[in-house]
Design a protein around this motif. Structure first.
Motif, mmCIF file in Angstrom:
data_model
loop_
_atom_site.group_PDB
_atom_site.id
_atom_site.type_symbol
_atom_site.label_atom_id
_atom_site.label_comp_id
_atom_site.label_asym_id
_atom_site.label_seq_id
_atom_site.Cartn_x
_atom_site.Cartn_y
_atom_site.Cartn_z
ATOM 1 N N LEU A 96 -2.480 -6.550 9.241
ATOM 2 C CA LEU A 96 -1.632 -7.169 8.224
ATOM 3 C C LEU A 96 -2.248 -8.456 7.695
ATOM 4 C CD1 LEU A 96 1.901 -6.615 9.834
ATOM 5 C CD2 LEU A 96 0.903 -5.383 7.899
ATOM 6 N N LEU A 97 -2.820 -9.249 8.615
ATOM 7 C CA LEU A 97 -3.495 -10.475 8.179
ATOM 8 C C LEU A 97 -4.732 -10.157 7.348
ATOM 9 C CD1 LEU A 97 -3.301 -12.675 11.418
ATOM 10 C CD2 LEU A 97 -2.078 -13.045 9.269
ATOM 11 N N GLY A 98 -5.485 -9.139 7.772
ATOM 12 C CA GLY A 98 -6.699 -8.767 7.056
ATOM 13 C C GLY A 98 -6.432 -8.347 5.628
ATOM 14 N N VAL A 99 -5.460 -7.453 5.430
ATOM 15 C CA VAL A 99 -5.175 -7.002 4.061
ATOM 16 C C VAL A 99 -4.592 -8.144 3.234
ATOM 17 C CG1 VAL A 99 -4.879 -4.579 4.709
ATOM 18 C CG2 VAL A 99 -2.884 -6.078 4.672
ATOM 19 N N ALA A 100 -3.835 -9.033 3.878
ATOM 20 C CA ALA A 100 -3.267 -10.165 3.144
ATOM 21 C C ALA A 100 -4.375 -11.094 2.647
ATOM 22 C CB ALA A 100 -2.283 -10.922 4.022
ATOM 23 N N ALA A 118 -8.356 -5.184 -0.710
ATOM 24 C CA ALA A 118 -7.638 -5.158 0.560
ATOM 25 C C ALA A 118 -7.732 -3.817 1.277
ATOM 26 C CB ALA A 118 -6.170 -5.517 0.319
ATOM 27 N N LEU A 119 -7.746 -2.730 0.522
ATOM 28 C CA LEU A 119 -7.609 -1.412 1.140
ATOM 29 C C LEU A 119 -8.901 -0.591 1.155
ATOM 30 C CD1 LEU A 119 -4.171 -0.375 -0.430
ATOM 31 C CD2 LEU A 119 -4.599 -1.643 1.690
ATOM 32 N N GLY A 120 -9.911 -1.022 0.381
ATOM 33 C CA GLY A 120 -11.115 -0.211 0.238
ATOM 34 C C GLY A 120 -11.879 0.006 1.520
ATOM 35 N N GLY A 121 -12.135 -1.074 2.268
ATOM 36 C CA GLY A 121 -12.928 -0.955 3.484
ATOM 37 C C GLY A 121 -12.260 -0.116 4.551
ATOM 38 N N GLY A 122 -10.977 -0.349 4.762
ATOM 39 C CA GLY A 122 -10.244 0.419 5.765
ATOM 40 C C GLY A 122 -10.104 1.884 5.399
ATOM 41 N N GLU A 145 3.444 -0.519 6.006
ATOM 42 C CA GLU A 145 3.538 -1.973 6.123
ATOM 43 C C GLU A 145 2.275 -2.670 5.618
ATOM 44 O OE1 GLU A 145 6.643 -0.381 8.778
ATOM 45 O OE2 GLU A 145 4.549 0.122 8.382
ATOM 46 N N TYR A 146 1.124 -2.013 5.754
ATOM 47 C CA TYR A 146 -0.113 -2.590 5.227
ATOM 48 C C TYR A 146 -0.045 -2.731 3.706
ATOM 49 C CZ TYR A 146 -2.246 -1.739 9.803
ATOM 50 O OH TYR A 146 -2.548 -1.749 11.139
ATOM 51 N N LEU A 147 0.538 -1.737 3.067
ATOM 52 C CA LEU A 147 0.677 -1.784 1.614
ATOM 53 C C LEU A 147 1.656 -2.877 1.206
ATOM 54 C CD1 LEU A 147 -0.589 -0.184 -0.709
ATOM 55 C CD2 LEU A 147 1.426 1.289 -0.707
ATOM 56 N N TYR A 148 2.751 -3.006 1.964
ATOM 57 C CA TYR A 148 3.728 -4.054 1.667
ATOM 58 C C TYR A 148 3.078 -5.440 1.808
ATOM 59 C CZ TYR A 148 6.897 -0.134 2.647
ATOM 60 O OH TYR A 148 7.520 1.091 2.671
ATOM 61 N N TYR A 203 0.836 -6.126 -1.301
ATOM 62 C CA TYR A 203 1.579 -6.504 -2.502
ATOM 63 C C TYR A 203 2.229 -7.874 -2.364
ATOM 64 C CZ TYR A 203 0.937 -1.703 -4.130
ATOM 65 O OH TYR A 203 0.383 -0.519 -4.552
ATOM 66 N N ALA A 204 2.743 -8.176 -1.174
ATOM 67 C CA ALA A 204 3.376 -9.485 -0.957
ATOM 68 C C ALA A 204 2.357 -10.609 -1.121
ATOM 69 C CB ALA A 204 3.998 -9.540 0.434
ATOM 70 N N ALA A 205 1.138 -10.395 -0.602
ATOM 71 C CA ALA A 205 0.091 -11.420 -0.728
ATOM 72 C C ALA A 205 -0.338 -11.584 -2.175
ATOM 73 C CB ALA A 205 -1.104 -11.042 0.142
ATOM 74 N N ILE A 206 -0.407 -10.489 -2.924
ATOM 75 C CA ILE A 206 -0.769 -10.569 -4.340
ATOM 76 C C ILE A 206 0.268 -11.378 -5.114
ATOM 77 C CG2 ILE A 206 -1.080 -9.246 -6.469
ATOM 78 C CD1 ILE A 206 -2.166 -6.949 -4.711
ATOM 79 N N ILE A 207 1.534 -11.061 -4.898
ATOM 80 C CA ILE A 207 2.610 -11.775 -5.599
ATOM 81 C C ILE A 207 2.594 -13.260 -5.247
ATOM 82 C CG2 ILE A 207 5.118 -12.014 -5.790
ATOM 83 C CD1 ILE A 207 5.264 -8.945 -5.334
ATOM 84 N N ALA A 208 2.406 -13.561 -3.946
ATOM 85 C CA ALA A 208 2.361 -14.965 -3.526
ATOM 86 C C ALA A 208 1.198 -15.699 -4.181
ATOM 87 C CB ALA A 208 2.245 -15.044 -2.002
#
Length: 211
Positions: free
Chosen positions: A11-15, A43-47, A65-68, A71-76
């Motif tokens: 979760l931290l990594g994708v954020a 965020a999602l390409g490497g994984g 939850e990774y997708l959430y 998106y939350a990090a993008i909006i922030a």
């Protein structure tokens, strides 16, 4: 590694990678949905590539939850940039380095859980750590960081070797994580601050020799 550790790291990594992608989109004056695309791919390409290579379910499909978190990090980040527009390149470099280090650890761990040897796990960590940023840079018409004469993939490699060394002597997982994380981030940011370079080939000037 326990499932809780792995989930938190993911979760931290994708954020962090979402923030890095969104900041580069801002720097390149990408507007609207383009910023979301760039950040999501980062965020999602490497994984995604890692899971395809390991023949495992795609992590953000199996665990939304990774997708959430993405998106939350993008909006922030969008709100952060909107109301604090004087964002310099330091923020991008910092979050990119941390995201890369976290994904490096995730790649190593997921490979080990899948039953691979340590050499393959380290390779999978590098792949996970750099691939999202590679796609991001290509989309944004940047020279990919991994292609530059500075520690990037090599920072992941050294971080992976530190993880492997600590894992081999059977220290607690938290120290494997922290040791690898610190090493990768230090090498990446140190190379940018102090101008460290990794040169394998040196070009020579060939002059016509006449008799």
């Amino acid at each position: 590694m326990t499932a809780e550790y792995f989930m938190v790291l993911g979760l931290l990594g994708v954020a962090f990678f979402s923030v890095a992608g969104a900041l580069l989109g801002y720097e390149k004056s990408i507007s609207g949905f383009g910023v979301v695309v760039v950040a999501t791919v980062t965020a999602l390409g490497g994984g995604t590539l890692r899971d395809i290579l390991l023949d495992k379910p795609i992590f953000w499909i199996a665990t939304p939850e990774y997708l959430y978190s993405t998106y939350a990090a993008i909006i922030a980040t969008i709100f952060f940039v909107r109301y604090l527009p004087h964002v310099n390149n330091y923020y991008f470099l910092l979050v990119d380095a941390i995201g890369m280090a976290l994904f490096n650890i995730m790649g190593i761990e997921k490979a080990l859980i899948s039953g691979t040897g340590m050499v393959i796990a380290i390779t999978m960590g590098i792949t996970t750590g750099i691939f999202g940023g590679l796609i991001r840079d290509v989309i944004c018409r940047e020279v990919p960081s991994v292609m530059r004469n500075e520690p990037y993939a090599s920072a992941c490699l050294v971080g992976g070797l530190v993880y492997a060394a600590l894992f081999t002597i059977e220290v607690d997982y938290i120290w494997c994580i922290l040791g690898s994380l610190f090493t990768t981030v230090f090498l990446r940011l140190g190379s940018l601050k102090w101008g460290w370079h990794l040169t394998i080939f040196r070009k020579k000037d060939f002059k016509d020799q006449r008799e």
